[in-house]
Design an enzyme around this catalytic site. Sequence first.
Site, PDB file in Angstrom:
ATOM      1  N   ASP A 131      17.360  30.220  32.442  1.00  0.00           N
ATOM      2  CA  ASP A 131      17.269  31.626  32.022  1.00  0.00           C
ATOM      3  C   ASP A 131      17.817  31.809  30.608  1.00  0.00           C
ATOM      4  O   ASP A 131      17.257  32.541  29.790  1.00  0.00           O
ATOM      5  CB  ASP A 131      17.947  32.562  33.023  1.00  0.00           C
ATOM      6  CG  ASP A 131      19.272  32.035  33.533  1.00  0.00           C
ATOM      7  OD1 ASP A 131      19.339  30.856  33.881  1.00  0.00           O
ATOM      8  OD2 ASP A 131      20.247  32.795  33.574  1.00  0.00           O
TER       9      ASP A 131
ATOM     10  N   LYS B 108      18.459  24.755  36.552  1.00  0.00           N
ATOM     11  CA  LYS B 108      19.175  25.875  37.185  1.00  0.00           C
ATOM     12  C   LYS B 108      20.285  25.305  38.062  1.00  0.00           C
ATOM     13  O   LYS B 108      20.510  25.741  39.199  1.00  0.00           O
ATOM     14  CB  LYS B 108      18.210  26.723  38.028  1.00  0.00           C
ATOM     15  CG  LYS B 108      17.415  27.734  37.252  1.00  0.00           C
ATOM     16  CD  LYS B 108      18.248  28.843  36.641  1.00  0.00           C
ATOM     17  CE  LYS B 108      18.851  29.768  37.664  1.00  0.00           C
ATOM     18  NZ  LYS B 108      19.729  30.795  37.016  1.00  0.00           N
TER      19      LYS B 108
ATOM     20  N   ASP C 183       6.819  25.259  34.300  1.00  0.00           N
ATOM     21  CA  ASP C 183       5.649  26.126  34.370  1.00  0.00           C
ATOM     22  C   ASP C 183       5.916  27.405  33.571  1.00  0.00           C
ATOM     23  O   ASP C 183       5.125  27.797  32.698  1.00  0.00           O
ATOM     24  CB  ASP C 183       5.389  26.465  35.852  1.00  0.00           C
ATOM     25  CG  ASP C 183       3.992  26.986  36.098  1.00  0.00           C
ATOM     26  OD1 ASP C 183       3.229  27.131  35.131  1.00  0.00           O
ATOM     27  OD2 ASP C 183       3.661  27.262  37.262  1.00  0.00           O
TER      28      ASP C 183
ATOM     29  N   TYR D 210       6.404  22.893  44.165  1.00  0.00           N
ATOM     30  CA  TYR D 210       4.963  22.608  44.114  1.00  0.00           C
ATOM     31  C   TYR D 210       4.562  21.511  45.093  1.00  0.00           C
ATOM     32  O   TYR D 210       3.394  21.131  45.157  1.00  0.00           O
ATOM     33  CB  TYR D 210       4.551  22.171  42.702  1.00  0.00           C
ATOM     34  CG  TYR D 210       4.650  23.299  41.717  1.00  0.00           C
ATOM     35  CD1 TYR D 210       3.506  23.926  41.240  1.00  0.00           C
ATOM     36  CD2 TYR D 210       5.878  23.750  41.291  1.00  0.00           C
ATOM     37  CE1 TYR D 210       3.603  24.972  40.358  1.00  0.00           C
ATOM     38  CE2 TYR D 210       5.988  24.804  40.420  1.00  0.00           C
ATOM     39  CZ  TYR D 210       4.850  25.402  39.957  1.00  0.00           C
ATOM     40  OH  TYR D 210       4.938  26.448  39.088  1.00  0.00           O
TER      41      TYR D 210
END
Length: 405
Positions: A266, A216, A290, A149
């Site tokens: 995930d 991640k 988000d 972002y």
Amino acid sequence: MGHKITKSKDGFKVPSDPIIPFIEGDGTGPDIWKAAVKVMNAAVEKAYSGSREIEWKEIYAGEKAYKKTGQWLPKETEEAFREYLVGIKGPLTTPIGGGYKSLNVALRQKLNLYVCLRPVKYYEGVPSPVKKPQLIDAVIFRENTEDVYAGLEVKEGSDEARRLMKFLKDNFGWDIREDSGIGIKPISKSASERLIRAAIEYAIKYNRKSVTLVHKGNIQKFTEGAFLKWGYELAKREFGDRTATLKEAAEGKAENRIIIKDTIADIFLQQILTRSAEFDVVATTNLNGDYISDALAAQIGGMGIAPGANINFETGHAIFEATHGTAPKYAGKNVVNPGSLILSGEMMLEYIGWKEAAGMIDKSLTKTIAQHYVTYDFARLMHNATKVSTFEFAEKMIANMQIYE
Ligand code: NAP
């Protein structure tokens, strides 16, 4: 005449008549603002028997500001949020074309509001797509200033893209397909640490059980993986006597301590469905946050009832906001759910220490939904609902307010 809220190293100083700036917002913003302000005023009036009162100060952004001043985000609006410290806003139209960015993103950046805070709690009776939504009671701390972002992107086929690719090839030996757009994902130690610090402090203050670092890092070692590493190091260094890892918990060394754990993003999205009760406070990077915030909001009934805030816990600056957009097709129709803005107002009252008024909003919303008075979005998913308008919902809530012990 009202007075300003201030913050020093000893904490907030909140007068009995704080001036709080608000932006009513575009589209359905005026509908939900009218309902939310009535509920907030009623809660304050009832909780403090008239000895406290908010002085609302309207400021402008979005379409209303553009019509009045020719600017989407006037300088005075930014300055009012800076000066009065705490504010609240409805949804804003994102201007299309002309290189404008989202007004929300612009406000967050200008005031350095580095935490996007999203509590996700279930209210009994709200239609949910999952079997046991009552097990969900999480608070998400999403990093708000960096990651993908940051706006560091070059367009496919542009001169910038070609120069960047050449630089990367010459200096790092990286081969990137010629027809690529490229974005850069910065994750800094300082921004990660302040976010994780805020999450742990929150967990301690509100007696929560755990802080889960969602990342991640298995794929992106030096950004997401580093976020994780810095998180564990910070917990040990700054909160060593208040936190424990899962390993320490297994060794019986975690009594009265906040458990610091982690999960890959995930897998988190699976586990929040299958093992909802295991998650409490969550600290995560911007893009993960988000996705996670909206996925969790869906589990407790959708964006119509999910509140949010953007906060700088160091300066105290905070803007509380409805998390959904302007829903323009319903503008002026007095039909949409005001829950998101009302609960953002509850968060704001809690933030300034007016716990009694905040508690009153929470309980009256719980009671109103339990009585099956709901707006169209919930009514269409329920069998036994009484569909009410935006404003009627606020009135039902106010009728349900009592002094709760
Ligand atoms: P949206 O305004 O959130 O609306 C999408 C759908 O969500 C609506 O059609 C409605 O669903 C449902 N919805 C939204 N608010 C609701 C409420 N209060 N009560 C019940 N249902 C509600 O998303 P959008 O249409 O993509 O965006 C419209 C504008 O808002 C854009 O300019 C966008 O940039 C802006 N936006 C602003 C913010 C913000 O200011 N924080 C956030 C997101 C988007 P149904 O049609 O199924 O009834």
